[in-house]
Scaffold this active site. Sequence first.
Site, short mmCIF file in Angstrom:
data_model
loop_
_atom_site.label_atom_id
_atom_site.label_comp_id
_atom_site.label_asym_id
_atom_site.label_seq_id
_atom_site.Cartn_x
_atom_site.Cartn_y
_atom_site.Cartn_z
N GLY A 93 -77.11 24.57 2.89
CA GLY A 93 -77.50 24.96 1.67
C GLY A 93 -77.22 26.47 1.48
N SER A 94 -77.90 26.95 0.13
CA SER A 94 -77.62 28.14 -0.24
C SER A 94 -78.41 29.28 0.33
CB SER A 94 -77.80 28.30 -1.72
OG SER A 94 -79.17 27.85 -2.05
N THR A 95 -79.69 28.48 1.13
CA THR A 95 -80.33 29.64 1.75
C THR A 95 -79.76 29.59 3.15
OG1 THR A 95 -82.35 28.72 0.55
CG2 THR A 95 -82.71 30.11 2.36
N GLU A 144 -79.16 17.45 9.99
CA GLU A 144 -79.96 18.40 10.00
C GLU A 144 -81.29 18.00 10.73
OE1 GLU A 144 -80.73 19.05 6.02
OE2 GLU A 144 -79.59 20.89 5.75
N LYS A 203 -86.53 17.76 2.70
CA LYS A 203 -85.10 18.29 2.88
C LYS A 203 -84.19 17.31 2.48
CE LYS A 203 -83.59 20.43 6.55
NZ LYS A 203 -83.13 21.62 5.68
O1 DER Z 1 -79.80 19.73 1.98
C1 DER Z 1 -80.90 20.47 2.83
O2 DER Z 1 -81.80 20.02 3.56
C2 DER Z 1 -80.93 22.03 2.28
O3 DER Z 1 -81.58 22.55 3.49
C3 DER Z 1 -81.85 21.92 1.15
O4 DER Z 1 -83.14 21.22 1.76
C4 DER Z 1 -81.87 23.29 0.88
O5 DER Z 1 -81.12 23.83 0.02
P1 DER Z 1 -81.18 25.18 -0.80
O6 DER Z 1 -81.46 26.45 0.39
O7 DER Z 1 -79.84 25.62 -1.27
O8 DER Z 1 -82.24 25.23 -1.57
#
Ligand code: DER
Length: 225
Positions: free
Chosen positions: A30-32, A106, A97
Site C-alpha cells: 500500500g501507499s503507506t 498480509e 485491511k
Molecule cells: O491492502 C492493504 O491492506 C493496505 O495495507 C491498505 O490497508 C492500506 O493502504 P494505504 O496505506 O495505501 O492506505
Amino acid sequence: LNTKDLEKQVAAREAVKYIRDNDIVGLGTGSTAYYTIIEVAELVKNGLKIKGVPTSEHTASLATSLGIELLDMNAVEYIDVTIDGADEFDENLNLIKGGGGAHFREKIVASLTKKEIIIADAAKKVDQLGKFKVPVEIVPLALNYVVRAMAKLGGQGAVRMKDGKQFITDNHNLIVDADFGLIGDPAALSEKLNQIEGILAHGLFVNLAAMVIVGQGTEAVTYTK
Ligand code: DER
C-alpha cells in the site's frame, strides 16, 4: 509531499526504528507501507543486514528493485517485525485491511510476525470499524454462495472491479467489499466470517497488531493496547 504523504513518511520513519540487524522483516503493501520500503532500502544501503518477506508481488518487485534481499514466507518459521498499513484502526488496535487487495498474504505474514507494526496517517483512526467496507478474498467458484452467506450476516457485498473488470488478486481470487455498517464487535464478526467456506481471508485483523504508529503533522504518535 502533501500533508497525508508526509504523515505516512513520519510514521514509516518511526516504525523502522524497531528493526534490528539480522531481523526478518515483513514488508507491507500500500501507499503507506511504500514509505517503509524506501526507508528499509536506505538502511540496507547503509549496512543494515535484514531479509524481507513481501506481502504482495508489487511489494516484492519494489523491494527487489531497491536491493532488499527477500525470503518466501514458506522459508521462515517466524518474522521478527512487520511494518504494514491499514484502512482503519480502532482503540483496541483492531484493523480493517485489504484496501490494496493484499490482505490474504498480509494476514499470513502478520500471523508469522512477533511484532506487527501498523503505520497510518491520522485519518485512519476511527471510533468504530466499518465505515470502510470489509474486503473479503473469495475463491471464484464459491462467489455466489459466499455473497449470500455474508448477506445473512448483514453484509452487502459487491465484487471489486478494476479497469472495468473483476479485480484478481495475486492468488488468482476475487475480492468482495462487504458493507456491514459500523461493526460493534469486530472479533465476533471475524469469527463468523471465518466459518464461511470459500472465504480465503477477510480484512478484519483482530488481535494481530502490536502497535499503531500514526503520523500527526510532523509528529509520530504511537498507540499500544
Ligand atoms: O491492502 C492493504 O491492506 C493496505 O495495507 C491498505 O490497508 C492500506 O493502504 P494505504 O496505506 O495505501 O492506505
